[in-house]
Scaffold this active site. Sequence first.
Site, mmCIF file in Angstrom:
data_model
loop_
_atom_site.group_PDB
_atom_site.id
_atom_site.type_symbol
_atom_site.label_atom_id
_atom_site.label_comp_id
_atom_site.label_asym_id
_atom_site.label_seq_id
_atom_site.Cartn_x
_atom_site.Cartn_y
_atom_site.Cartn_z
ATOM 1 N N HIS A 42 0.848 -1.193 0.000
ATOM 2 C CA HIS A 42 0.000 0.000 0.000
ATOM 3 C C HIS A 42 0.880 1.237 0.000
ATOM 4 O O HIS A 42 2.093 1.136 0.278
ATOM 5 C CB HIS A 42 -0.874 0.010 1.259
ATOM 6 N N HIS A 124 5.563 6.397 -0.884
ATOM 7 C CA HIS A 124 6.274 5.162 -1.215
ATOM 8 C C HIS A 124 5.455 3.934 -0.846
ATOM 9 O O HIS A 124 4.601 3.987 0.037
ATOM 10 C CB HIS A 124 7.627 5.109 -0.490
HETATM 11 P P1 2AM Z 1 6.522 2.341 6.091
HETATM 12 O O1 2AM Z 1 5.945 1.397 5.098
HETATM 13 O O2 2AM Z 1 7.454 3.338 5.496
HETATM 14 O O3 2AM Z 1 7.111 1.629 7.293
HETATM 15 C C1 2AM Z 1 1.449 1.032 8.422
HETATM 16 O O4 2AM Z 1 2.340 0.761 9.445
HETATM 17 C C2 2AM Z 1 1.965 2.112 7.523
HETATM 18 O O5 2AM Z 1 2.195 3.315 8.256
HETATM 19 C C3 2AM Z 1 3.291 1.783 6.840
HETATM 20 O O6 2AM Z 1 3.176 2.141 5.468
HETATM 21 C C4 2AM Z 1 4.323 2.631 7.525
HETATM 22 O O7 2AM Z 1 5.271 3.192 6.667
HETATM 23 C C5 2AM Z 1 3.514 3.754 8.083
HETATM 24 N N1 2AM Z 1 4.049 4.125 9.379
HETATM 25 C C6 2AM Z 1 4.240 3.323 10.417
HETATM 26 N N2 2AM Z 1 4.725 4.019 11.478
HETATM 27 C C7 2AM Z 1 4.848 5.293 11.055
HETATM 28 C C8 2AM Z 1 5.285 6.493 11.675
HETATM 29 N N3 2AM Z 1 5.675 6.532 12.944
HETATM 30 N N4 2AM Z 1 5.279 7.617 10.930
HETATM 31 C C9 2AM Z 1 4.881 7.588 9.639
HETATM 32 N N5 2AM Z 1 4.447 6.494 9.010
HETATM 33 C C10 2AM Z 1 4.423 5.356 9.707
#
Ligand code: 2AM
Length: 175
Positions: A42, A124
């Site tokens: 996603h 991303h």
């Molecule tokens: P990532 O894929 O770059 O890890 C579910 O966890 C989604 O939320 C993931 O796409 C993750 O990004 C994002 N995510 C998780 N923790 C986060 C944080 N503290 N700040 C921003 N995005 C976050």
Amino acid sequence: MSARRLFFAIGLPEPLPEQLVRWRAQQFPEEAGRPVAAANLHLTLAFLGEVSDEKAQGLQRLAGRIQQRAFTLDLDDAGHWPRPGVVWLGCRQAPRGLLQLAEMLRAQAARSGCHQSPQPFHPHITLLRNATRPVALPPRNFHWQFRVDHFSLYQSLFSQGRTRYRCLQSWPLQE
Ligand code: 2AM
């Protein structure tokens, strides 16, 4: 009161997740990192963290008021962030509609008390996690394109050592 780990995101239309997973297997050796399951791929718009049901309802109401045009997403870029250990797929030029939608959701989240990262939004799709060692990135000869005509609220669930994402609600974008 119960709290759920929530985020707004764009899901990928079929059969893109399986196509990306096949491509990833060809491009990256197993030791490069832990592959994200096809069903979990996603693009996050706004991460909300642990949110009470009451706050979630408020954020859902606000999301429903967003007037935003549909846009086309070109996946033509890849990168590696060694610190969080993420290999990702993204776009060289993010569409304005995507940036506006994320900006709106992130502003609404911040006003509702959900901490937002001060780092600029870099759209991303995470392909690999735990990718902390150097990774050879594939040549930039790939390109997937899809129309984004809705966005969704997801809950992140962790059980039996696995993360899975449940779509709670979706909202259309205008054509
Ligand atoms: P990532 O894929 O770059 O890890 C579910 O966890 C989604 O939320 C993931 O796409 C993750 O990004 C994002 N995510 C998780 N923790 C986060 C944080 N503290 N700040 C921003 N995005 C976050």
